[in-house]
Write a protein that holds these residues in place. Structure first.
Motif, mmCIF file in Angstrom:
data_model
loop_
_atom_site.group_PDB
_atom_site.id
_atom_site.type_symbol
_atom_site.label_atom_id
_atom_site.label_comp_id
_atom_site.label_asym_id
_atom_site.label_seq_id
_atom_site.Cartn_x
_atom_site.Cartn_y
_atom_site.Cartn_z
ATOM 1 N N ILE A 67 0.829 -1.214 0.000
ATOM 2 C CA ILE A 67 0.000 0.000 0.000
ATOM 3 C C ILE A 67 0.859 1.257 0.000
ATOM 4 C CG2 ILE A 67 -1.962 -1.112 1.144
ATOM 5 C CD1 ILE A 67 -1.064 0.206 3.749
ATOM 6 N N GLY A 68 2.173 1.080 -0.142
ATOM 7 C CA GLY A 68 3.073 2.234 -0.120
ATOM 8 C C GLY A 68 2.809 3.215 -1.249
ATOM 9 N N ILE A 69 2.172 2.755 -2.328
ATOM 10 C CA ILE A 69 1.904 3.627 -3.472
ATOM 11 C C ILE A 69 0.993 4.795 -3.088
ATOM 12 C CG2 ILE A 69 -0.086 2.253 -4.202
ATOM 13 C CD1 ILE A 69 0.637 2.845 -7.067
ATOM 14 N N PHE A 70 0.183 4.602 -2.031
ATOM 15 C CA PHE A 70 -0.760 5.646 -1.617
ATOM 16 C C PHE A 70 -0.135 6.652 -0.650
ATOM 17 C CE2 PHE A 70 -3.454 1.994 -2.720
ATOM 18 C CZ PHE A 70 -4.268 2.592 -3.671
ATOM 19 N N ALA A 71 1.143 6.475 -0.330
ATOM 20 C CA ALA A 71 1.799 7.399 0.593
ATOM 21 C C ALA A 71 2.208 8.698 -0.085
ATOM 22 C CB ALA A 71 3.033 6.719 1.208
ATOM 23 N N LYS A 72 2.325 8.668 -1.406
ATOM 24 C CA LYS A 72 2.823 9.838 -2.130
ATOM 25 C C LYS A 72 1.825 10.984 -2.074
ATOM 26 C CE LYS A 72 4.603 11.265 -6.674
ATOM 27 N NZ LYS A 72 5.755 11.963 -6.089
ATOM 28 N N GLY A 73 2.341 12.184 -1.822
ATOM 29 C CA GLY A 73 1.510 13.372 -1.801
ATOM 30 C C GLY A 73 1.855 14.295 -2.958
ATOM 31 N N TYR A 74 0.932 15.173 -3.286
ATOM 32 C CA TYR A 74 1.132 16.084 -4.412
ATOM 33 C C TYR A 74 0.846 17.520 -3.969
ATOM 34 C CZ TYR A 74 0.955 11.850 -7.276
ATOM 35 O OH TYR A 74 1.196 10.610 -7.816
ATOM 36 N N GLY A 75 1.545 18.452 -4.622
ATOM 37 C CA GLY A 75 1.264 19.861 -4.401
ATOM 38 C C GLY A 75 1.853 20.381 -3.117
ATOM 39 N N LYS A 76 1.586 21.651 -2.872
ATOM 40 C CA LYS A 76 2.195 22.316 -1.722
ATOM 41 C C LYS A 76 1.672 21.770 -0.402
ATOM 42 C CE LYS A 76 -1.259 26.045 -2.048
ATOM 43 N NZ LYS A 76 -1.460 27.458 -2.327
ATOM 44 N N ASN A 77 0.473 21.202 -0.415
ATOM 45 C CA ASN A 77 -0.094 20.661 0.818
ATOM 46 C C ASN A 77 0.079 19.158 0.938
ATOM 47 O OD1 ASN A 77 -1.140 23.245 1.503
ATOM 48 N ND2 ASN A 77 -2.783 22.214 2.615
ATOM 49 N N ASN A 78 0.875 18.567 0.045
ATOM 50 C CA ASN A 78 1.125 17.130 0.092
ATOM 51 C C ASN A 78 -0.184 16.346 0.048
ATOM 52 O OD1 ASN A 78 2.960 14.988 0.157
ATOM 53 N ND2 ASN A 78 2.688 14.717 2.359
ATOM 54 N N GLU A 79 -1.053 16.739 -0.888
ATOM 55 C CA GLU A 79 -2.385 16.133 -0.968
ATOM 56 C C GLU A 79 -2.298 14.679 -1.437
ATOM 57 O OE1 GLU A 79 -5.126 17.357 -0.026
ATOM 58 O OE2 GLU A 79 -4.734 19.503 0.165
ATOM 59 N N PRO A 80 -2.999 13.771 -0.752
ATOM 60 C CA PRO A 80 -2.976 12.344 -1.145
ATOM 61 C C PRO A 80 -3.948 12.067 -2.285
ATOM 62 C CG PRO A 80 -4.277 12.613 0.842
ATOM 63 C CD PRO A 80 -3.772 13.986 0.496
#
Length: 1144
Positions: free
Chosen positions: A563-576
């Protein structure tokens, strides 16, 4: 390294010379490791001190700016400094305002907790002088004053971590430059830490929320669910005003206690993202945290579907009212629900700021609807009276005060209401997006519980005071004043009699029957519909945000696989974003079912399980009494939290016992999985604290009780050296001590002429302890520095262990190479055995003919460290360390060909870093050597692993020749109780007289049966005292010949001098005096070969030698001749205190 230019000032400050760095290793840009000390640059030249005072306060040396820069590089380590004003010549062009000042909505409430850099890096060298000092309280020193940045974690989001000077840097002698490797202590950050620190330090416009928008609004929206508008009136009708208030009060008590517990945990240190999962996992550890995190995230995802379906059902009701259904009801719910969840997903993905604005709008609508109801309740309209609304009246209130349960019970009504009180963790679930979680979570959560509780109570009292339970809605149900005598209800006062519809059960209005009665009462009914929409959509939106945030935090901790693939965040707020998509998929699946009556109780139980564990976390942390448990929120009590946890569990079973049972099964299954997996995390949980406290308490209690023979356990001090250098010794002892007794791997490290490096000793202690744990060896590694092996073993014999958890048996490997090295090492070895007996220890010696020490069979470099990073290493490359220095151990022989096994537990540090040259890592699979092993090494390698395998059907032969208290018998008994040895039978051999063999056998059989020890055979040896064969005696004489003193052939004084200088030598008198004992050892070897040559293991009484009377060479020769050319043999001698008893 660039040489600093000579200057008179250098001699004035010799103590600061060690600050000179390696200019070639100065990082070109800001890296986390540069943050070293927050200190002032002080100019030595008085004339420039005032000129530079401003820069010395605001900047640190870091960049090269002129001719003096080269000098500066040679004098001062790059230091990262803060400029509170964000100005100055050294300012980075990318410098931005601190996080807390970037967004008007986000104001940091505790600016003192923030790094003054806000992620900025300023580098500045003072080029006006040629000597630089670090000043604290006006004193030139690198000793740092207390500062919050020293206590941050590596990836600190609030500011940058600084590293205080280590004790070694302040205390050790100036033998080398303290930072010559470019990093403090040489502790380079791991790639993961560097990435996290870099990410934390990057200037970015992160959106952070205060306590109102972040917590209060979310919690109120989540708690005020659809129940407020369409079920609260029904609950009052069933339970009455009094019991309805009790129901609201009970639910509020549960949530308030949980809120207090949440506040306590949230204020016990910095809270990251992850909400309930983060709070529970950091308090109780990954086992409970991991199980709750998964089901809590799933429950939030399904809750999205539940709220959206509630919204869709209301819309479909309205469509049906105007005859505008698209297809049929169930498919309309699916269509509207799908469209709704897509819109909500878009709002969530757009960013937390948009989601927060949507929440504010929904809250305004919801509050307007509530106010609209209360205003309407004061406006009595004639047209509403047939539907049961007459305005506030004492008689109506009194009539509705008591319960009127119809096909319901108190607990069934409570079960329907309680989900309306959940949602208190909505604010905590976005803890990573809060500006100051420690302040926001307690204030926002508790205030939300208070406000929503008051509103629920207000609605309960209000509806019960102005609406009757039964009403027909028919204007014809009025009565004239002449017939009021027969009318009994409160409605009679207003000219209505609903008794006929009540008796015939045809009423359609009133508290009991009309779920939309609040719309009827309100001033403008469409606003109530808008309130219902607002309540459902806001709860759905909060759950849609919570689930991915919690799941992302869970994935980052890598507790579950895949499930590590879902740990990545995006954008300035580290959105999941990936988590949003997953949550959307789960919600959509349940929306398409469109029937959530079965799944809803499970969701409530999942939330309650989380609440129960949060309460239990506070109780557990308080019970553990850890110094680290000191929440700034003081309004909690451990026993109240425990009561809250019990209440949550009770409520779970009250709501739905089957769902509660299923929830507990799921939690326990996940708990068992995580416990079995043993994730490599260390969060300082209260479980660790309580384990320590219990261990300490039990150890103290144990020390207050005298030892009893029934509770005797072999507690072994095993002289293994590095634990992986003698695997056979480690494996065999671990087999009979595992889950039975204490095992300490002792290691004497001799430094010789070098100073002992205690830092390396501590590092090795930690390193090899981890190695033991990973290899599932239940033992402690205890290294000591000493002048020689005997002194080190004396240290261990005296100081190893704690209280009753102290060794009582010394275990050694046999010294196979005793004839090839320095005989003083034999003297040391034998004296270790004497010392063990002096300290009242038992002694055990293991001999394998191939040897024990495999340290010269060297695995590839970094083998141990690579295993520390990944325990999945299967194949180990084996090679011969041909560069091994034969002098690296004081007990090793000069010849490499005979150094298969040396004196145990000693390794001399002879390389530059104080690390041993031979630190092999033996795994079970060694099948790919880089060079072919010679025959002896191959045999040694195979022999070293023989105790790791199942032994199969065979025998353990016990030669119990002398009564030592029973240790010689107890060890084989413990061995054969283990899985690897359970197929082996115990055969007992004892000495006796030829004419009493039967009697001795019966006596031994009786004794063994009283000891309850199974045996397959007893052999009485009547011919022990028979003279050995002449060729064997001759071989012994030849073996001891080089070690004899031969005092008869020299003068007395010369003999005494030789004996004093070489105390191990055998005198002629001694050899004659112990001739009979010598012959017995030779004869026993003959008998061993005759009877036990095929045994899996021989356990034999260790012969004793009187201290001071028998020379070490003679004693060693006895042990050699006794145990040579045999299967693995264990020579055992207890301390002659009984370790076996047949009394109960």
């Amino acid at each position: 390294m660039s040489e600093p230019s000579s200057a008179p000032a250098d001699s004035a400050a010799p103590e600061n010379d060690f600050l000179a760095p390696d200019a070639g290793q100065r990082p070109s840009g800001p890296t986390p490791s540069q943050s070293r000390f927050q200190v002032d640059l002080v100019s030595e030249a008085a004339g420039s001190s005032e000129q530079k005072s401003a820069s010395s306060e605001n900047f640190a040396a870091g960049g090269d700016s002129g001719p003096g820069g080269e000098e500066a590089k040679g004098r001062f380590r790059v230091v990262n400094f803060a400029d509170p004003n964000g100005s100055g010549s050294g300012a980075s062009p990318e410098a931005v305002l601190p996080e807390g000042l970037q967004n008007g909505d986000t104001v940091m409430s505790e600016t003192s907790l923030h790094s003054s850099t806000g992620g900025q890096h300023h580098y500045h060298y003072d080029t006006h002088t040629n000597t630089y000092y670090l000043r604290t309280f006006g004193h030139n020193t690198i000793d740092a004053v207390p500062k919050i940045d020293f206590y941050r974690q590596t990836a600190a989001p609030l500011g940058e971590k600084l590293v205080r000077p280590t004790l070694s840097e302040l205390h050790d002698g100036l033998e080398k430059e303290p930072f010559e490797d470019g990093f403090p202590n040489g502790d380079e950050l791991t790639p993961a830490e560097e990435a996290a620190a870099k990410e934390a330090a990057e200037p970015k416009g992160v959106v952070k929320f205060g306590w109102i928008k972040g917590v209060l609004v979310r919690c109120m929206l989540n708690i005020w669910g659809v129940m407020l508008f369409i079920r609260m009136t029904w609950i009052v009708g069933q339970a009455g005003i009094a019991l309805a208030c009790v129901i609201v009060g009970m639910a509020t008590v549960v949530t308030t206690i949980t809120g207090l517990s949440t506040s306590a945990i949230a204020t016990n240190g910095f809270v990251r993202g992850g909400g309930a999962y983060y709070l529970i996992s950091r308090s109780l550890g990954p086992e409970f945290g991991g199980s709750i995190g998964l089901i809590f995230a799933f429950a939030n995802a399904v809750a999205v579907a539940m709220y959206v379906v509630g919204f869709a059902e209301t819309v479909v009701e309205l469509l049906r009212g105007v005859d505008a259904l698209m297809t049929d009801e169930i498919n309309d719910i699916r269509i509207i629900g799908t469209i709704t969840v897509i819109v909500l997903l878009g709002i969530s993905v757009a960013g937390m700021e948009w989601e927060a604005k949507a929440q504010i709008f929904l809250l305004v609508v919801l509050i307007t609807a509530i106010v609209n109801y209360f205003i309407g309740s004061f406006i009595s309209v004639e047209s509403k009276k047939p539907s049961g609304f007459f305005g506030y009246d004492g008689e109506i209130m009194w009539e509705n005060m008591g319960p009127d349960f119809r096909e319901e019970t108190f607990f069934s009504v409570f079960a329907i209401f309680f989900p309306a009180a959940t949602g208190i963790l909505a604010g905590a679930n976005i803890s990573g997006d809060l500006a100051d979680p420690q302040m926001a979570i307690p204030k926002g959560t508790l205030l939300a519980i208070l406000i929503t509780g008051i509103v629920y109570l207000g609605v309960a009292v209000s509806t019960g005071s102005c609406i009757v339970r039964d009403a027909s809605g028919d204007l014809n149900d009025t009565i004239s004043s002449h017939f009021t005598v027969n009318c009994t209800g409160a409605s009679c006062k207003f000219g209505f009699d609903f008794s006929s519809c009540k008796s015939q059960k045809t009423c359609r209005y009133g508290l009991h029957y009309d779920f939309q009665v609040m719309s009827l009462v309100s001033g403008f009914s469409p606003i109530i519909s808008a309130g219902i929409f607002s309540a459902t959509l806001s709860s759905a939106l909060a759950s849609l945000v919570s689930a991915p945030k919690v799941f992302q935090a869970l994935c980052k901790d890598n507790i579950y696989p895949y499930i590590g693939i879902f740990a990545k965040g995006y954008g300035k707020n580290n959105e999941p974003l990936r988590g949003y998509i997953l949550t959307f998929g789960i919600a959509l699946a349940f929306i398409l079912i469109a029937e959530l009556n079965v799944i809803a109780p499970i969701i409530s139980n999942f939330f309650l399980a989380s609440y129960a564990l949060i309460n239990f976390s506070v109780f557990h942390a308080s019970l553990a009494n850890s110094p680290g448990w000191r929440p700034s929120f003081k309004y909690y009590n451990m026993w109240v939290s425990l009561a809250g946890a019990v209440l949550c569990c009770v409520v779970m079973f009250v709501i739905n016992w089957a769902a509660a049972l299923l929830t507990n099964v799921i939690v326990m299954a996940l708990y068992i999985y995580v416990s079995h997996k043993k994730p490599d995390v260390n969060w300082g949980s209260s479980t660790q604290a309580l384990t320590y406290q219990q261990a300490l308490t039990h150890t103290l209690h144990l020390s207050a009780v005298e030892d009893h023979v029934k509770n005797f356990r072999p507690q072994c001090l095993v002289m293994t050296g590095y634990p992986n250098s003698r695997p056979a010794l480690l494996d065999l002892v671990h087999t009979f001590t595992k889950n039975v007794g204490l095992m300490i791997c002792g290691h004497v490290r001799m430094q010789g002429y070098r100073k002992p490096n205690f830092k390396d000793l501590a590092a090795d202690q930690s390193r090899y302890q981890r190695w033991l744990m990973r290899n599932e060896t239940k033992a402690f590694y205890t290294p000591v520095f000493a002048e020689d092996l005997r002194q080190g073993s004396q240290y261990l014999l005296q100081a190893a262990g704690l209280g009753r958890l102290r060794p009582n048996t010394l275990v050694l490997g046999f010294k196979n190479d005793w004839r090839d090295g320095d005989m003083m090492n034999v003297e040391t070895y034998i004296n270790m055995i004497h010392d063990a007996f002096d300290f009242q220890y038992g002694a055990v010696i293991l001999r394998l003919q191939e040897g024990l020490d495999v340290s010269h069979i060297q695995g590839q470099d970094e083998l141990l460290s690579s295993q520390e990073k990944s325990s999945g290493v299967k194949d180990v490359i084996v090679s011969i360390d041909t560069s091994k220095d034969s002098d690296c151990d004081s007990s090793k022989p000069s010849s490499k060909t005979t150094s298969l096994q040396n004196s145990p537990a000693v390794q001399k540090d002879d390389d530059e870093d104080g690390k041993a040259t031979t630190q092999p890592l033996l795994k079970k699979e060694k099948k790919s050597p880089t060079v072919p092993l010679n025959v002896s090494d191959q045999k040694l390698l195979e022999a070293s692993q023989q105790f790791q395998q199942k032994q199969g059907k065979g025998t353990v032969d016990v030669w119990w020749l002398f009564d030592d208290g029973g240790l010689t018998l107890l060890i084989p008994y413990l061995l054969t109780n283990k899985k690897r040895w359970k197929d082996c039978k115990i055969r007992v051999f004892i000495g006796g007289k030829i004419n009493r063999i039967d009697h001795d056998r019966r006596a031994m059989a009786t004794l063994l049966s009283k000891f309850r020890i199974d045996f397959s055979d007893i052999t009485v040896l009547g011919d022990i005292n028979t003279k050995p064969k002449k060729e064997h005696v001759a071989t012994f004489e030849e073996m001891v010949e080089p070690y004899r003193l031969k005092e008869d052939n020299m003068e007395l004084e010369a003999a005494e001098r030789l004996k004093n200088s070489e105390p191990w030598r055998i005198t002629d008198n001694e050899l004659e005096l112990y001739r009979a004992k010598t012959n017995r050892q030779i004869r026993l070897n003959e008998l061993l070969k005759e009877h036990s040559s095929t045994a899996n293991l021989i356990v034999m009484s260790l012969p004793l030698a009187r201290k001071g009377a028998v020379s070490s060479a003679l004693y060693m020769a006895w042990l050699e001749v006794l145990s040579k050319d045999l299967p693995p043999i264990l020579l055992v001698r207890g301390n002659h205190q009984s370790v076996l008893t047949f009394y109960s």
